[in-house]
Write an enzyme that holds these catalytic residues in place. Structure first.
Site, PDB file in Angstrom:
ATOM      1  N   GLU A 264       0.841  -1.192   0.000  1.00  0.00           N
ATOM      2  CA  GLU A 264       0.000   0.000   0.000  1.00  0.00           C
ATOM      3  C   GLU A 264       0.878   1.245   0.000  1.00  0.00           C
ATOM      4  O   GLU A 264       2.034   1.201   0.454  1.00  0.00           O
ATOM      5  CB  GLU A 264      -0.886  -0.030   1.265  1.00  0.00           C
TER       6      GLU A 264
ATOM      7  N   GLU B 269      -6.321  -9.080   3.770  1.00  0.00           N
ATOM      8  CA  GLU B 269      -5.465  -8.393   4.754  1.00  0.00           C
ATOM      9  C   GLU B 269      -5.447  -9.226   6.021  1.00  0.00           C
ATOM     10  O   GLU B 269      -6.519  -9.543   6.572  1.00  0.00           O
ATOM     11  CB  GLU B 269      -5.976  -6.986   5.085  1.00  0.00           C
TER      12      GLU B 269
ATOM     13  N   TYR C  96      -6.844  -8.826  11.656  1.00  0.00           N
ATOM     14  CA  TYR C  96      -5.501  -8.577  12.193  1.00  0.00           C
ATOM     15  C   TYR C  96      -5.368  -9.187  13.582  1.00  0.00           C
ATOM     16  O   TYR C  96      -6.325  -9.196  14.362  1.00  0.00           O
ATOM     17  CB  TYR C  96      -5.228  -7.068  12.268  1.00  0.00           C
TER      18      TYR C  96
ATOM     19  N   GLU D 114     -12.617  -2.177   2.639  1.00  0.00           N
ATOM     20  CA  GLU D 114     -13.194  -1.930   3.972  1.00  0.00           C
ATOM     21  C   GLU D 114     -14.335  -0.921   3.897  1.00  0.00           C
ATOM     22  O   GLU D 114     -14.304   0.138   4.539  1.00  0.00           O
ATOM     23  CB  GLU D 114     -12.107  -1.484   4.978  1.00  0.00           C
TER      24      GLU D 114
HETATM   25  O1  AHR Z   1      -2.968  -2.527   6.284  1.00  0.00           O
HETATM   26  C1  AHR Z   1      -3.227  -1.308   6.882  1.00  0.00           C
HETATM   27  C2  AHR Z   1      -4.695  -0.895   6.803  1.00  0.00           C
HETATM   28  O2  AHR Z   1      -5.470  -1.781   7.541  1.00  0.00           O
HETATM   29  C3  AHR Z   1      -5.332  -0.929   5.443  1.00  0.00           C
HETATM   30  O3  AHR Z   1      -5.095   0.231   4.711  1.00  0.00           O
HETATM   31  C4  AHR Z   1      -6.782  -1.036   5.768  1.00  0.00           C
HETATM   32  O4  AHR Z   1      -7.516  -1.672   4.758  1.00  0.00           O
HETATM   33  C5  AHR Z   1      -6.799  -1.794   7.081  1.00  0.00           C
HETATM   34  O5  AHR Z   1      -7.621  -1.200   8.011  1.00  0.00           O
END
Ligand code: AHR
Length: 513
Positions: free
Chosen positions: A46, A317, A260, A194
């Protein structure tokens, strides 16, 4: 007598003393193994922090050796990972990215503010042509993420036309004028990112209507049609996958999903990348294993609407997210990476292999210098992280056919109230014809035994690599770039059965011979 009796009982049932304590690993013939799409090992780059600028791109005039502006040291390291796919340009950045800013002479491109990530200047030096240079240099597939948040259907449709048109359309001619005659190969295209958050704070219902609206106008030549990806939910939320698969019946090849791993589970204080307590080791492992439940639950809702399994579930992600390093711009998401991260990666790979029937792509966040990175750079210097080593060890699993395993007698690893299975394993028949096995011992304090018998598969011995270290947070630094790296491992089988000792906090990947 109290000690001897259980032992004798066990022997009476034909088990050896070691077998009592060992995880038993066998093939699970009740489950059909799917092909582990190589894109499960996909990457994400990114416009964020030093991920693209410095981490990958230094520009053609840099003193750092480069090819078409991309640093040679990083390219060479990434080639070793056989990076199958790269997602670009975001992330949250994607929904504020206007593709026309990133074409034409670089010194004439507009300078914008990267409002999502640190408020820094974005000079658009890396745009469409540079991104495709990168994927072509690495032999990877391209995953382009379109701007739904601040873009229009027209802008999105025209970007696709610019990239894929063959004839004499104005946009194809503009691409040629900018140095690219033949169309770019767009393997995947996503409509927004998102949508529930930085992509526009939408509901699944609103996004689903927009998805149908936008995709109506996305057209490409028939032989250069990307797989279309709808932006889905995150964590335990299944409503996005449910609504999208119930209501979109065309031009949707997959629904995406983000999750995450935060050691504490809290966004305000996530936990440190290094020097963390054991309670944050086990909580990180436990939160990683939650990926299995999240995928299982999403698959259940998708199965209702798509029993034929036409729609993929892409975890585009995932990875660890720690408190940002002291002294770094908080918006740059730069973090160190230790043995703990490598084990998180390996456990996720095992989960993705298990769900390979729906999960055809995943993208760790992110490739260089951002979150759970493969590579960290400091100007002209570069180091490989433990996560890099995990990716390299698992290369044979790309496009291999999963051989589902049955594990029994798995010991628990416990700390306080938290308990997780200590041992995890996965196996597959690779494209080279060999069977590969991967094992993880998530217990940081204790070696674990494993006994492996794969009915119908002759095991004479194994050879491969082991990744482990003394401390839970062992990591590489620019001063000590090889503090942690894999070492060679081999063992012989006895009567077709393997008995292995897995060191504490280790990953073992081996070829069966
Ligand atoms: O990976 C970092 C960020 O995490 C990304 O830009 C977003 O899609 C997510 O919230």
């Amino acid at each position: 007598m109290r000690i001897i009796k259980p032992l004798l009982l066990a022997l009476g049932f034909g088990l050896s003393a070691t077998a009592l304590a060992a995880t038993q690993i066998q093939l699970d013939s009740s489950v059909q193994g799917a092909v582990i799409n190589k894109n499960i090992y996909g990457q994400f780059a990114e416009h964020l922090g030093r991920g693209i600028y410095e981490g990958l791109w230094v520009g053609p005039d840099s003193d750092i050796a480069n090819t078409k502006g991309f640093r040679n040291d990083v390219l060479a390291a990434l080639k070793e990972l056989r990076v199958p796919l790269i997602r670009w340009p975001g992330g949250c950045f994607a929904d504020e990215y206007h593709w026309r800013d990133g074409i034409g002479p670089r010194d004439k491109r507009p300078v914008k503010v990267n409002t999502n990530w640190g408020g820094v200047e974005e000079d658009n030096a890396v745009g469409t042509h540079e991104f495709f240079d990168l994927v072509e240099l690495l032999g990877a597939e391209a995953y382009v993420n379109g701007n739904l948040g601040t873009g229009t259907p027209q802008e999105m449709a025209e970007w696709l036309e610019y990239m894929t048109a063959e004839g004499k359309s104005t946009l194809a001619e503009l691409r040629r004028k900018n140095g690219r005659d033949k169309p770019f190969k767009v393997h995947y295209f996503a409509v927004g990112n998102e949508a529930w958050g930085c992509g526009g704070n939408m509901t699944p219902e609103y996004y689903t209507n927009l998805y149908k609206h936008y995709t109506t106008f996305l057209k490409t030549p028939a032989h250069n049609t990307p797989k279309w990806i709808a932006s889905g939910g995150h964590s335990e939320d299944t409503s996005w996958a449910d609504h999208l698969t119930a209501h979109v019946k065309q031009k949707m090849d997959a629904v995406s999903f983000h999750y995450y791993t935060l050691p504490t589970g809290q966004w305000d204080v996530k936990g440190a990348a290094l020097q963390f307590p054991e309670s944050e080791w086990i909580s990180t492992m436990q939160r990683t294993l939650a990926m299995d439940t999240f995928i299982t639950n999403n698959k259940k809702v998708i199965d209702k609407h798509d029993p034929e399994k036409k729609v993929g579930f892409y975890v585009d992600e995932w990875g660890t997210w720690f408190d940002v390093e002291k002294g770094e711009n908080p918006g740059f998401l730069y973090q160190q990476n230790s043995l703990r991260d490598a084990i998180v990666a390996a456990l996720n790979f095992h989960i993705f292999h298990k769900h390979a029937d729906r999960v055809h792509m995943t993208n760790i966040a992110q490739m260089v210098n951002v979150l759970q990175a493969m590579i960290l750079t400091d100007k002209e210097k570069m180091i490989l992280t433990p996560t890099y080593h995990a990716y390299k060890m698992y290369v044979p699993f790309q496009d291999a056919t999963a051989l589902p395993l049955k594990l029994s007698n798995v010991p628990d690893y416990k700390l306080g109230e938290v308990s997780i299975p200590a041992v995890s394993a996965t196996a597959a028949k690779a494209k080279d014809g060999f069977v590969y096995l991967a094992l993880v011992n998530a217990n940081p304090n204790k070696a674990e035994m494993a006994e492996i018998k794969l009915d119908g598969i002759q095991i004479n011995g194994i050879s491969g690599q082991l990744l482990t270290a003394e401390a839970m947070d062992t990591h590489n630094t620019f001063a000590k770039p090889e503090a942690i790296k894999p070492t060679a491992f081999s063992a012989k089988a006895k009567n077709g059965k393997l008995s292995l000792e897995l060191p504490a906090k280790s990953i073992l990947v081996v070829k069966v011979q």
